[in-house]
Design an enzyme around this catalytic site. Structure first.
Site, PDB file in Angstrom:
ATOM      1  N   TRP A 105       0.798  -1.106   0.091  1.00 20.54           N
ATOM      2  CA  TRP A 105       0.047   0.163   0.092  1.00 20.54           C
ATOM      3  C   TRP A 105       0.984   1.201  -0.010  1.00 20.54           C
ATOM      4  O   TRP A 105       0.484   2.167   0.658  1.00 20.54           O
ATOM      5  CB  TRP A 105      -0.933   0.274   1.171  1.00 20.54           C
ATOM      6  CG  TRP A 105      -1.851  -1.068   1.130  1.00 20.54           C
ATOM      7  CD1 TRP A 105      -1.620  -2.211   2.142  1.00 20.54           C
ATOM      8  CD2 TRP A 105      -2.598  -1.858   0.404  1.00 20.54           C
ATOM      9  NE1 TRP A 105      -2.524  -3.207   2.170  1.00 20.54           N
ATOM     10  CE2 TRP A 105      -3.199  -2.752   0.896  1.00 20.54           C
ATOM     11  CE3 TRP A 105      -3.067  -1.318  -0.801  1.00 20.54           C
ATOM     12  CZ2 TRP A 105      -4.167  -3.682   0.457  1.00 20.54           C
ATOM     13  CZ3 TRP A 105      -4.181  -2.093  -1.437  1.00 20.54           C
ATOM     14  CH2 TRP A 105      -4.595  -3.301  -0.784  1.00 20.54           C
ATOM     15  N   ARG A 133     -33.504  21.639 -10.075  1.00 21.92           N
ATOM     16  CA  ARG A 133     -34.360  20.526 -10.582  1.00 21.92           C
ATOM     17  C   ARG A 133     -35.847  20.766 -10.016  1.00 21.92           C
ATOM     18  O   ARG A 133     -36.154  21.230  -8.787  1.00 21.92           O
ATOM     19  CB  ARG A 133     -33.823  19.488  -9.691  1.00 21.92           C
ATOM     20  CG  ARG A 133     -34.727  18.156  -9.871  1.00 21.92           C
ATOM     21  CD  ARG A 133     -34.711  17.460 -11.233  1.00 21.92           C
ATOM     22  NE  ARG A 133     -35.087  16.163 -11.203  1.00 21.92           N
ATOM     23  CZ  ARG A 133     -35.720  15.395 -12.235  1.00 21.92           C
ATOM     24  NH1 ARG A 133     -35.484  16.027 -13.688  1.00 21.92           N
ATOM     25  NH2 ARG A 133     -36.136  14.451 -12.380  1.00 21.92           N
ATOM     26  N   GLU A 172      -4.273   6.664   6.543  1.00 14.81           N
ATOM     27  CA  GLU A 172      -3.686   7.228   7.602  1.00 14.81           C
ATOM     28  C   GLU A 172      -4.222   6.760   8.950  1.00 14.81           C
ATOM     29  O   GLU A 172      -4.303   7.391   9.799  1.00 14.81           O
ATOM     30  CB  GLU A 172      -3.746   8.820   7.442  1.00 14.81           C
ATOM     31  CG  GLU A 172      -3.272   9.453   6.316  1.00 14.81           C
ATOM     32  CD  GLU A 172      -1.794   9.304   6.255  1.00 14.81           C
ATOM     33  OE1 GLU A 172      -1.199   9.174   7.213  1.00 14.81           O
ATOM     34  OE2 GLU A 172      -1.225   9.519   5.241  1.00 14.81           O
TER      35      GLU A 172
END
Length: 378
Positions: free
Chosen positions: A158, A269, A364
């Site tokens: 990773w 909308r 993290e």
């Protein structure tokens, strides 16, 4: 939605105006296209480096901007607002430079910091392994002392910037066991035996390469060690605290983008003869989203103020990371809901933002780890 920002002087205000211009003109038009192609925008990261954005929180002596973290994090937030992957790349570069800036000696800083802060050389932290994610005692990569250097063997997982970085901060075991036997060694990517593997296929952030890096009997001079031998956890702990602040800033930027996009859509909308934002079911949803984003930003900046004042901020950084990334996940999901079927297709960016937000709850330190850290502080 306009964000009210407070800066100390005109220099900081002008800096942020430049960031907005770069983000609007250079990042926003390319984000969707580049994320679909999966090409790492190396030239864009270099552009941000030349503009001084990577070096913002570092000393001028090595090409930095000497700016407080409160300013740097707002810059990072704005970059993430337009293109999360690029903001994350800047964040990674700052983290890769942080250990060197704080724990390196002047010779090491003079050699590497200017190239890292300019973006000329990309950096990466190589910490995790297949059996060592949150539990760093599981690190198996070893560095054996040999003459005036070390020989490193192991595989890191990773690694963001894996395969494109020119300098890796490798955390490896130099003692027998435990966190007290880890050492951080800087490894030039061109060193024989440094073998990046093909990038992982992630559900989002396709433009930012993440890969395993194999270290096959890599020879590293002792002068590339950061700090003292067997004290690598001191480097890692400081990187973790600053990393949580950076991820929280990216989360706030992503969530703000989703909120703004959903709000504009809801105003335009028309259903049953009225904009859907006037319907309580939609309006209240957007109100909650706006409140959560504002609260995330406030929590983040409070942690940054503590850091800038030289006070402990580890718990506040964990709180900011936890709250802001959970908020980003919730707000981007709700943005898809506001857009309905339109939110589920790639014509609108909210579906991509939702996939990107999931990453923020994991990297993290997972949010479960953040909760454990906060609980310990209590």
């Amino acid at each position: 939605m306009k964000v009210e920002r407070h800066f100390a002087d005109d220099t900081q205000r002008e800096l942020f105006a430049l960031v907005e211009e770069i983000a609007d003109k250079e990042l926003a038009p390319r984000a969707d296209v580049e994320e679909r192609s999966g090409r790492f925008p190396r030239e864009t990261v270099e552009l941000l480096g030349r503009a001084g954005l990577i070096g913002l929180p570092f000393p001028e002596r090595w090409g930095g901007g000497d700016q407080p973290y409160t300013v740097y994090l707002q810059v990072l937030e704005r970059l993430a607002y337009r293109w999360f992957a690029v903001a994350e790349s800047v964040h990674l570069q700052v983290l890769a430079s942080h250990g060197l800036a704080r724990f390196g000696d002047d010779d090491q800083r003079d050699r590497w910091l200017p190239e890292l802060l300019s973006g000329e050389v990309l950096g990466a932290n190589a910490l995790s392994e297949a059996e060592a994610g949150s539990d760093l005692e599981g690190i198996r990569t070893t560095a054996v002392r040999e003459g005036d250097g070390y020989r490193i063997s192991g595989t890191k997982s990773w690694v963001s910037h894996g395969g494109v970085a020119g300098l890796y901060n490798v955390y490896c075991r130099t003692g027998t066991a435990g966190l007290g036997s880890l050492t951080c060694l800087m490894v030039d990517a061109h060193t024989p035996g440094v073998l990046p593997q093909p990038p992982e296929h992630k559900m989002a952030v396709a433009t930012l390469p993440t890969a395993q890096v194999v270290l096959d009997d890599v020879r590293v001079p002792a002068g590339m060690r950061l700090g003292r031998e067997n004290r690598g956890m001191l480097v890692a702990a400081s990187v973790f605290d600053h990393g949580r602040l950076g991820i929280a800033a990216c989360a706030v930027g992503l969530a703000q983008a989703a909120l703004d996009h959903a709000t504009e859509y809801a105003k335009g909308r028309i259903q049953f003869g009225a904009p859907v934002i006037t319907f309580q079911g939609v309006g209240f949803l957007l109100a909650d989203m706006a409140t959560q984003v504002a609260a995330s930003r406030a929590l983040l900046l409070e942690a940054a103020r503590l850091r800038d004042a030289g006070r402990p901020f580890a718990t506040q950084a964990a709180q900011a990371k936890l709250f802001a990334t959970d908020t980003a996940m919730r707000v981007t999901t709700d943005a898809v809901q506001v857009l309905g079927g339109h939110g589920y297709v790639q014509d609108h960016p909210v579906e991509r933002w939702m996939r990107e937000a999931k990453l923020l709850q994991i990297i993290e330190g997972t949010n479960q780890i953040q909760r454990a850290a906060i609980a310990r502080a209590l």
